[in-house]
Structures are given as structure tokens and as C-alpha cells.
Enzyme design. Structure first.
Site, short mmCIF file in Angstrom:
data_model
loop_
_atom_site.label_atom_id
_atom_site.label_comp_id
_atom_site.label_asym_id
_atom_site.label_seq_id
_atom_site.Cartn_x
_atom_site.Cartn_y
_atom_site.Cartn_z
N SER A 141 -6.75 -31.88 -18.75
CA SER A 141 -7.48 -32.97 -18.09
C SER A 141 -8.22 -33.84 -19.10
O SER A 141 -8.22 -35.06 -19.00
CB SER A 141 -8.51 -32.40 -17.11
OG SER A 141 -7.89 -31.54 -16.19
N ARG A 159 5.09 -36.09 -4.83
CA ARG A 159 3.63 -35.99 -4.93
C ARG A 159 3.02 -37.32 -4.51
O ARG A 159 3.27 -38.36 -5.12
CB ARG A 159 3.21 -35.61 -6.36
CG ARG A 159 3.74 -34.23 -6.75
CD ARG A 159 3.36 -33.84 -8.16
NE ARG A 159 1.94 -33.56 -8.30
CZ ARG A 159 1.36 -33.22 -9.45
NH1 ARG A 159 2.09 -33.13 -10.55
NH2 ARG A 159 0.08 -32.96 -9.51
N SER A 181 -6.60 -36.01 -3.67
CA SER A 181 -6.64 -35.74 -5.11
C SER A 181 -7.76 -36.54 -5.74
O SER A 181 -7.90 -37.73 -5.48
CB SER A 181 -5.31 -36.14 -5.75
OG SER A 181 -5.41 -36.08 -7.16
N SER A 195 -12.32 -31.54 -5.53
CA SER A 195 -12.39 -31.28 -6.97
C SER A 195 -13.40 -32.20 -7.67
O SER A 195 -13.11 -32.77 -8.71
CB SER A 195 -11.02 -31.44 -7.64
OG SER A 195 -9.95 -31.30 -6.78
N ASP A 214 -7.66 -25.28 -9.23
CA ASP A 214 -6.65 -24.72 -10.14
C ASP A 214 -6.97 -23.27 -10.49
O ASP A 214 -6.11 -22.39 -10.44
CB ASP A 214 -6.55 -25.55 -11.42
CG ASP A 214 -5.80 -26.86 -11.18
OD1 ASP A 214 -5.26 -27.05 -10.08
OD2 ASP A 214 -5.76 -27.71 -12.09
N ASN A 217 -5.61 -29.01 -1.07
CA ASN A 217 -4.95 -29.79 -2.13
C ASN A 217 -4.02 -28.96 -3.01
O ASN A 217 -3.26 -29.50 -3.80
CB ASN A 217 -5.96 -30.63 -2.92
CG ASN A 217 -6.59 -29.90 -4.08
OD1 ASN A 217 -6.77 -28.68 -4.03
ND2 ASN A 217 -6.93 -30.62 -5.11
N LYS A 247 0.14 -30.22 -5.33
CA LYS A 247 0.14 -30.05 -6.78
C LYS A 247 1.57 -29.96 -7.31
O LYS A 247 2.49 -30.48 -6.70
CB LYS A 247 -0.66 -28.79 -7.14
CG LYS A 247 -2.13 -28.87 -6.76
CD LYS A 247 -2.91 -29.70 -7.76
CE LYS A 247 -4.40 -29.55 -7.57
NZ LYS A 247 -5.14 -30.13 -8.68
N ARG A 301 1.49 -25.13 -3.54
CA ARG A 301 1.01 -23.87 -4.09
C ARG A 301 0.57 -22.87 -3.02
O ARG A 301 0.58 -21.66 -3.27
CB ARG A 301 -0.13 -24.14 -5.08
CG ARG A 301 0.35 -24.74 -6.38
CD ARG A 301 -0.78 -25.11 -7.31
NE ARG A 301 -0.27 -25.38 -8.66
CZ ARG A 301 -1.01 -25.91 -9.63
NH1 ARG A 301 -2.27 -26.23 -9.40
NH2 ARG A 301 -0.48 -26.11 -10.82
N LYS A 358 3.93 -26.70 -19.65
CA LYS A 358 3.17 -27.82 -19.10
C LYS A 358 1.75 -27.84 -19.64
O LYS A 358 1.19 -28.91 -19.87
CB LYS A 358 3.17 -27.74 -17.57
CG LYS A 358 2.60 -28.97 -16.88
CD LYS A 358 2.84 -28.93 -15.39
CE LYS A 358 1.99 -29.94 -14.66
NZ LYS A 358 2.45 -31.32 -14.78
#
Length: 427
Positions: A23, A124, A169, A197, A313, A336, A340, A344, A411
Site C-alpha cells: 500500500s 473488480r 473500497s 478500511s 486483509d 469487502n 478483492k 475471499r 503479488k
């Protein structure tokens, strides 16, 4: 398909210096590219997502040099909005931290740019961000499916009064915040819905301040951004360690420590995911904090029932840690997860059942009851780095686990399995 079988691990012990935060790395690269002056970024993450951002900046004419291990980047800023000469197509893989901020930043001025990516990127949603950018004058077309990439951007963003949906998001708000100072007019951004988030917005504001731009934040409901500003290089900038990546090692310490110490983050970290350590403490582990480290020592773990919206996360790691806790664990307010790298919630529920857990998957929650004994299973990773790393923890039992497509960790953490092995004592 390639696979990796992890044999049972008796104990995990030792220290790890974390790779740079994804990030922070991608935000810092974009701000350095938009800024006046030269920026030296150190502890940059070397991963797929960061490579996609670097490739895009290079195609946009930004000059940079990378050290041999790709963790130091000397980047010369453009001193304003990025310009494409002629029509340009940028391929951004499945990197949300590149797609969303670039979609906004490249709407400044008069470019003609297509942003595209892997098949999953085209699933997405980006419609809320596009709606907000259009309110500010941006010309954007969907090239395939409405509300999803690929996008054609034709500049036009000037600022003004903008609403953004915060419920899917936080990257949409991050993208608008980073772009607005360079717009010709002032921008007022109003957030509708519950902001997910929120700690990731703090990362954005923190980095913008480092690059010389401050904005008025009214309780995360409204942001007022002066137009016509410039970002200025801070000279050198150290990217802090990735707190989401820390979660796997801290959890391993809680389950099968010894003591595991992660360095590169600590109580002074700006990443919300450091709060993961508080969750482990609630479950029964012992946590020690330093300015630039967190240590976790094994404890008798028990189930929790918690709202995880602030650490989505890292909350995934709690889902597999729950396999080692007494009782039924419930993780709430995690809708959320569904938008992702993969859905998930579905993926986590499916794979937890394979190892024997009893799982209830709700619209925005998951409830996990561990089995008396974990079962050996082939774990599907859904091309999602976090699925692979989360399920490595199953090996902390007396049962092996097989991870399919283990290289998907590239990733964010290409050498994850090597680092875990280095700190592990086989059973």
C-alpha cells in the site's frame, strides 16, 4: 498446476525483517512521479503489483533507476500531472493499488489512455470511482462491461463538488484524494455510506503530507482539497514493512511459538493492519511492542467474535488462526473481502471446510468452528497471494497441507515460503 506440500511444523521462532508495504510502495511511487524533484525510495516492495506501477510510470515518461534487488528506487518527478504522448494502453495485472489511483491521476489534463488488466481485474468494480471522477469533469468510457475495467480515460478532471461511495473500497477515496490537489479547482469530497478500511485513508493522508500537501479532513465524512497545488519530494523516504505480511508470522508465533519478532513496523507504524496484533492478544497470545518491531509469543488461544472492518486483509489470517482456537470464531463486517483479488469470503469458507472446519458463510461475515483434528487437503489459492499465505498456517498442526499455485505470493511476498521455512522447526 504447481503445488507445494508443507510438512507439519513443531515450532516457529526467530525474527524477520519485513518486505516493504504494498500500500505504501505504490502510493509513494505515484506521489514521487507527480512531485517536483528527485525522490529516493528505500525498502520498496519488489512484487508483481509494484512492477505494474513501475511499468506504467515508465510508459508515461517517468525516469527512475532501481537497485539490483529492486528495493531502492531513485525517481525523478514530473512536477505535475502525468502526460502520455499519443494514445497509450497500460496493462496493470490484478493490481488494485495501481489501477484505482492511476485511473484518477490520469484524468488530469488531456490524455487518451486505456487501463486494462488480467481477467480478475475486469471483475473488480470501479464504477463508484468513475462516477465520482465524472462529477469532477472527467471523460471516461467503459470498454467492455459497465462499472468494470478496462477503461478509456480522456482527461477533463477539474475538481469541484464530488460524492464517493465509501462502502466498497477505500481505494476509490484514496485515488480522489491523491489526484485532487493537482486539479485546477478546489475539490470537496463527500463520503456516502460507511467508509471501509479507514486506516488505509490514514496511510494516504500521511503520505500526501510527507510530499507537502495537507487537506482538511472533517471526520472522514468530508474532505476539502485546495486545487492548483504541487507535491514536493521529501528527498529520501523509507517504506515501512508490510503489516499485512507480518500477520502470518505473528500468527505462527501465537500458534506454535517460541517468540516471533517482525521488524520494519511497530507502534509508530501508519498501517492499520498492525492492530492485528491486538486481535492475537485478545485470543490469548502475548504481544510486545517496540517503535519498529512487534513480537508475539505463544498462548492458549480461544475464539473471538469481532468486527474486522478496520483490518480486512489481516483478518483473513485470523480465519485460519481460528483453526487453533478453542470455540467458534466469528469475523463480522467483512463484505469487502468479496471484491478483492478473489471473492475471499467464498474462497475462505470453501478451503476451511476442506481441512475439516465447520463454516457458516454469511453475506458479510464468516463463522468458523475448528475440527478435533485437521485434515490434509489440496488448498486452492484462486490466484490470491493471501489465500496461499493464510493456509500455510495449517502446517502448524500435526497434518501436512498442500498449497496449489504457491507462486501467487509474488503479488506481495515472493519469498514467503522460504522465510517461513527458515523460522520453522519440522515436527
Amino acid at each position: 498446476m504447481e503445488s507445494l506440500t508443507l510438512q507439519p511444523i513443531a515450532r516457529v521462532d526467530g525474527a524477520i525483517n519485513l518486505p516493504g508495504s504494498k500500500s505504501v510502495s505504490n502510493r509513494a511511487l505515484l506521489l514521487a512521479a507527480l512531485a517536483c524533484g528527485k525522490t529516493v525510495l528505500t525498502n520498496l516492495l519488489d512484487s508483481d503489483d509494484v512492477r505494474h506501477m513501475l511499468n506504467a510510470l515508465s510508459a508515461l515518461g517517468i525516469n527512475y533507476t532501481l537497485s539490483a534487488d529492486r528495493t531502492r528506487c531513485d525517481i525523478t518527478g514530473n512536477g505535475g500531472p502525468l502526460r502520455a504522448s499519443g494514445t497509450l494502453e497500460l496493462f496493470l495485472g490484478n493490481a488494485g493499488t495501481a489501477m484505482r489511483p492511476l485511473a484518477a491521476a490520469l484524468c488530469l489534463g488531456q490524455n487518451e489512455i486505456v487501463l486494462t488488466g488480467e481477467p480478475r481485474m475486469k471483475e473488480r468494480p470501479i464504477g463508484h470511482l468513475v462516477d465520482s471522477l465524472r462529477q469532477g469533469g472527467a471523460n471516461i468510457d467503459y470498454l467492455e462491461q459497465e462499472n468494470y475495467p478496462p477503461l478509456r480515460l480522456r482527461g477533463g478532471f477539474i475538481g469541484g463538488d464530488i460524492e464517493v461511495d465509501g462502502s466498497v473500497s477505500s481505494q476509490f477515496l484514496t485515488a480522489l484524494l491523491m489526484t485532487a490537489p493537482l486539479a485546477p479547482e478546489d475539490t470537496i469530497i463527500r463520503v456516502k455510506g460507511e467508509l471501509v478500511s479507514k486506516p488505509y485513508i490514514d496511510i494516504t493522508l500521511n503520505l500526501m503530507k510527507t510530499f507537502g500537501v495537507e487537506i482538511a479532513n472533517h471526520h472522514y465524512q468530508q474532505f476539502v482539497v485546495k486545487g492548483g497545488q504541487q507535491y514536493h519530494s521529501p528527498g529520501r523516504y523509507l517504506v515501512e514493512g508490510d503489516a499485512s505480511s507480518a500477520s502470518y508470522f505473528l500468527a505462527a508465533g501465537a500458534i506454535k511459538g517460541g517468540t516471533v519478532k517482525v521488524t520494519g513496523i511497530g507502534r509508530k507504524s501508519m498501517q492499520g493492519d498492525i492492530r492485528f496484533a491486538d486481535v492475537l492478544e485478545k485470543m490469548g497470545a502475548t504481544i510486545t511492542w517496540g517503535d519498529d518491531f512487534i513480537a508475539c509469543t505463544r498462548g492458549e488461544l480461544h475464539a473471538i467474535d469481532m468486527d474486522m472492518n478496520h483490518i480486512p486483509d489481516a483478518a483473513m489470517t485470523i480465519a485460519t488462526t481460528a483453526l487453533f482456537a478453542k470455540g467458534t470464531t466469528t469475523l463480522r463486517n467483512i463484505y469487502n473481502w468479496r471484491v478483492k483479488e478473489t471473492d475471499r469470503l467464498f474462497a475462505m469458507a470453501t478451503e476451511l471446510r476442506k481441512v475439516g472446519a465447520e463454516v457458516e458463510e454469511g453475506h458479510d461475515y464468516i463463522r468458523i468452528t475448528p475440527p478435533a483434528k485437521l485434515q490434509h487437503a489440496d488448498i486452492g489459492t484462486y490466484n490470491d497471494h493471501r489465500m496461499a499465505m493464510c493456509f500455510s498456517l495449517v502446517a502448524l498442526s500435526d497434518t501436512p497441507v498442500t498449497i496449489l499455485d504457491p507462486k501467487c505470493t509474488a503479488k506481495t511476498f515472493p519469498d514467503y515460503f522460504e522465510q517461513l521455512a527458515r523460522m520453522s522447526t519440522p515436527a
